[in-house]
Design an enzyme around this catalytic site. Sequence first.
Site, PDB file in Angstrom:
ATOM      1  N   LYS A 185      42.617 -62.554  25.046  1.00 49.73           N
ATOM      2  CA  LYS A 185      41.217 -62.988  24.928  1.00 49.73           C
ATOM      3  C   LYS A 185      40.892 -63.761  26.205  1.00 49.73           C
ATOM      4  O   LYS A 185      41.216 -64.942  26.339  1.00 49.73           O
ATOM      5  CB  LYS A 185      41.046 -63.876  23.694  1.00 49.73           C
ATOM      6  CG  LYS A 185      39.658 -63.915  23.075  1.00 49.73           C
ATOM      7  CD  LYS A 185      38.570 -64.495  23.954  1.00 49.73           C
ATOM      8  CE  LYS A 185      38.586 -65.990  24.049  1.00 49.73           C
ATOM      9  NZ  LYS A 185      37.630 -66.494  25.062  1.00 49.73           N
ATOM     10  N   CYS A 293      45.060 -76.981  36.898  1.00 48.44           N
ATOM     11  CA  CYS A 293      45.635 -77.979  35.985  1.00 48.44           C
ATOM     12  C   CYS A 293      46.728 -78.760  36.707  1.00 48.44           C
ATOM     13  O   CYS A 293      47.201 -79.765  36.207  1.00 48.44           O
ATOM     14  CB  CYS A 293      46.176 -77.318  34.738  1.00 48.44           C
ATOM     15  SG  CYS A 293      47.559 -76.247  35.091  1.00 48.44           S
TER      16      CYS A 293
END
Length: 494
Positions: A185, A293
């Site tokens: 997804k 990140c």
Amino acid sequence: MTRQVLDIMNGEVVIPQNYINGKWVTSETEIFKDVFNPSKDEIIAKTPMSTSNETIQCIKAAKKAFERWRRTPAQTRIRYLYRIRDSFEENFEELSKILTIEQGKVIDESRGEYRRAIENIEIAASVPILQQGYNMEDIASGIDEMVIKQPLGVFFCVAPFNFPGMVPSWFWPYAIATGNTYIVKPSEQVPLSMTRQFELIEEAGLPRGVLNMMHGGAEVVNTLIESPDTIGMSFVGSTSVGELLYKKCGEFKKRAQVQGGAKNFITVMPDVDIKRTIPNLMTSFYGCTGQRCLSGAVLLAVGDVYEPLKIAVVDAAKKLTVGYGLDETNQMGPLASRNGYDKVLGYIQSGTDEGGDLILDGRDLKIPDYPNGYFIGPTIFDKVNPDMTIAREEIFGPVMSIIPVQDLDEAIDIIHNNPYGNASSLFTSSGKTAREYQYRVNAGNIGINVGIAAPIASFPFSGMKDSFLGDLHGQGRDSINFFTENKVVITRWF
Ligand code: NAD
């Protein structure tokens, strides 16, 4: 051969399809999310926010495919990975270009991202060794015991916007190599990179239903978690959404690994070679426009290094070239979305409101050829207090906050007072200080004289505290364990 994504090169607005059971399927939804080229503020695609009904069909296909796929020998399974890998290599430049167009990062950063994606496919192809169990004779007289690492069924990942070409590859190659089937997804903000990858994956001829892709948002994700036919979720994104989904996975008895947000502290000791340190700091704080990140966010300058370091970082940051990522000369691209752009501007405002000393203001930047792009130049706040919002929260943009500290203990206290623990780097010429840092600092990825501590594919992509929920990380051996069950067999023959 489907080539829907390449239409963006001709200025067409693409509506990417889902890939279910080996077929391209137009979503039945009536809800779409606009996708922008962030350097131009122009719509390039519309992501279908697929429905629960379609997601259930996709899960059914993946479940059905699992029956045969798990019985396919590992050596046969990985041959598909070799084909996909070769195809990604052959289309390397085109994939990198699509990534830059939809996400904004400069072309060399896109190439780096695809290098790591390919590397994950290569490591996953080692499952004939990595998936081996272990055994022992005579655990009691005439009785043997063994562990076999079995695949479990349908897994899925929920991916973020910042590395759309790479993050799903932390998971799907390992999942299918170990005999599971999979649903990706992608982030609805950047659907094209993964869609192009699936066009290439289709050519590799995987059996139908083994690897699928569903575009959309919360409705798709909730259906995937709630389904009795899925086994586990790999999530990469913000901590707030990750926590929500981790709880939901618990409720629906799913395996889960949640890689969340970050606030990364970079400590510089007085004994460093400043000249050699600076390029690392530039990459750490401003690479990918601070939307990694692993990006540096707060610079902890220890003792006497503070003044000369500050002068050197400002000087170097001013020299970074910012602009459209397809221009090879640029070193930094725009923020990936209008939303992200507004958020970063909000943080810069809060930094000044809370008394931060704004010594380099990226808001003044203008890119004449791309006046509507979401560009913010390198920004630096000096004399930041650890309690200020810009020192505590994830900004996810090109903003450095400098905090002068007395010594290593003070630096580590500040790091430990922050809820995140994704990455932290130390710059020093002392082995003793380096060892102490790696020993004490509660962050999952530690860099010693390395600004971005990005694990290669054969190592886990770690993370601690609010940056990670679960126990097994993405990539490497952790992935093999996440996607398999250790089944114990105890045998006696009369
Ligand atoms: P996000 O949390 O907004 O979205 C991530 C994914 O979750 C998307 O696919 C989105 O569709 C889905 N989602 C969003 N809200 C949902 C909901 N209510 N229910 C179900 N699904 C939902 O994150 P983002 O803005 O795309 O990504 C940026 C974040 O990702 C940053 O915090 C960054 O630090 C983090 N990140 C972490 C790592 C890591 O390894 N720790 C790596 C990359 C990015």
